[in-house]
Design a protein around this motif. Structure first.
Motif, PDB file in Angstrom:
ATOM      1  N   SER A  97      29.060  25.961 -17.654  1.00  0.00           N
ATOM      2  CA  SER A  97      29.088  27.138 -16.783  1.00  0.00           C
ATOM      3  C   SER A  97      29.416  26.776 -15.344  1.00  0.00           C
ATOM      4  CB  SER A  97      27.751  27.880 -16.855  1.00  0.00           C
ATOM      5  OG  SER A  97      26.708  27.104 -16.292  1.00  0.00           O
ATOM      6  N   ARG A  98      28.973  25.599 -14.907  1.00  0.00           N
ATOM      7  CA  ARG A  98      29.218  25.204 -13.523  1.00  0.00           C
ATOM      8  C   ARG A  98      30.619  24.643 -13.308  1.00  0.00           C
ATOM      9  NH1 ARG A  98      23.680  22.994 -10.810  1.00  0.00           N
ATOM     10  NH2 ARG A  98      24.980  23.316  -8.980  1.00  0.00           N
ATOM     11  N   LEU A 118      33.383  26.012 -15.099  1.00  0.00           N
ATOM     12  CA  LEU A 118      34.349  26.991 -15.598  1.00  0.00           C
ATOM     13  C   LEU A 118      35.459  27.310 -14.593  1.00  0.00           C
ATOM     14  CD1 LEU A 118      32.129  29.657 -17.413  1.00  0.00           C
ATOM     15  CD2 LEU A 118      33.727  28.055 -18.459  1.00  0.00           C
ATOM     16  N   ASN A 164      25.368  23.560 -21.721  1.00  0.00           N
ATOM     17  CA  ASN A 164      25.697  24.941 -21.366  1.00  0.00           C
ATOM     18  C   ASN A 164      25.756  25.109 -19.849  1.00  0.00           C
ATOM     19  OD1 ASN A 164      25.867  25.968 -24.027  1.00  0.00           O
ATOM     20  ND2 ASN A 164      23.630  25.999 -24.147  1.00  0.00           N
ATOM     21  N   GLU A 165      24.824  24.451 -19.140  1.00  0.00           N
ATOM     22  CA  GLU A 165      24.858  24.512 -17.682  1.00  0.00           C
ATOM     23  C   GLU A 165      26.064  23.750 -17.145  1.00  0.00           C
ATOM     24  OE1 GLU A 165      22.180  23.604 -13.703  1.00  0.00           O
ATOM     25  OE2 GLU A 165      21.306  23.280 -15.679  1.00  0.00           O
ATOM     26  N   HIS A 211      34.442  22.781 -23.586  1.00  0.00           N
ATOM     27  CA  HIS A 211      35.188  23.875 -22.946  1.00  0.00           C
ATOM     28  C   HIS A 211      36.673  23.545 -22.992  1.00  0.00           C
ATOM     29  CE1 HIS A 211      35.927  27.384 -20.555  1.00  0.00           C
ATOM     30  NE2 HIS A 211      36.498  26.691 -19.600  1.00  0.00           N
TER      31      HIS A 211
END
Length: 252
Positions: free
Chosen positions: A84-85, A87, A80-81, A115
């Motif tokens: 998010s980093r 994106l 998840n990190e 993603h």
């Protein structure tokens, strides 16, 4: 036989010292306890802080163990990190190349897409986030296999098209080439008429934690000789390098 590496021994001693006590420690306290010059102790602490193994309280300037040590027990950066980093970089790559972008992590001998950015046009597209694809037949997977010493032996090399590499020795040679050039491609190896280009995303010390790449019709990804277009390769590599720089910096 090579001797011991002193800096690693000292770093280990610092971590053990911090783990042994209930209180946070100042640089001088650590230096005194280990018989080190204060400058040496400070340098070790700053390096351990950079990789997330220790944390400093900005108010007291005292040090304690960092949450980066917890990552050692769950295979590294949380997905998840990682997602998010990456994106914003993935969105920018899709905009520049006008192709779909995927980010993937290794899952056994396959790749899980964590993603997916749609190709920025009006074509009908399906969301690939959560999709599991074969590692040996995709550009994302080749990147991840190239930097994982165990994954290649986990399962068989199933054929998906006539171009899928199914001989382990041939795949090993291809992965060696991936490591040498720093990027991977797959042309009609998983799906006929489709091709991909990918590059590694790295964190502290160069550890590969994921791959990012573009995926689309062969005629858009490759030239007339079915070779990946150099401009697209450079766009993917530049994006992967930018994400890697961010992943190696302080965590948000």
């Amino acid at each position: 036989m090579p001797g011991m590496i002193q800096s690693i021994e000292r770093s280990s001693a610092v971590l053990r010292l911090l783990a042994a006590g209930p209180d946070r420690l100042r640089v001088k306290e650590i230096a005194d306890a280990l018989g080190l010059p204060k400058s040496t102790a400070h340098g070790i602490l700053r390096t351990l802080e950079h990789v997330g193994f220790v944390e400093q309280d900005p108010r007291t300037t005292r040090y304690r163990l960092g949450r980066g040590l917890l990552d050692l027990g769950d295979a590294g950066l949380d997905v998840n990190e990682l997602r998010s980093r990456a994106l914003d970089w993935a969105d920018a790559l899709a905009a520049r190349t006008v192709e779909a972008v995927r980010i993937g992590v290794l899952q056994g001998d396959s790749v899980r897409v964590i993603h997916h950015v749609f190709r920025p046009d009006d074509t009908t597209q399906a969301m690939d986030t959560g999709l599991v694809v074969p590692a040996h037949a995709t550009s994302l997977g080749k990147i991840l296999l190239a930097y994982d010493v165990t994954a290649l032996s986990l399962g068989g090399l199933d054929p998906y098209t006539r171009k899928t590499v199914t001989v382990r020795r041939e795949l090993a040679r291809a992965l060696a080439e991936v490591r040498a050039q720093g990027w991977a491609s797959a042309v009609e190896e998983w799906e006929s008429g489709r091709a991909g280009i990918a590059a590694p995303m790295r964190t502290f010390g160069g550890l590969v934690v994921g791959a990012i790449g573009i995926y689309g019709p062969v005629e858009r990804i490759c030239d007339s000789r079915l070779r990946p277009r150099p401009a697209l390769v450079e766009q993917v590599r530049a994006t992967a390098h930018a994400i890697s720089r961010d992943l190696s910096g302080p965590r948000r």
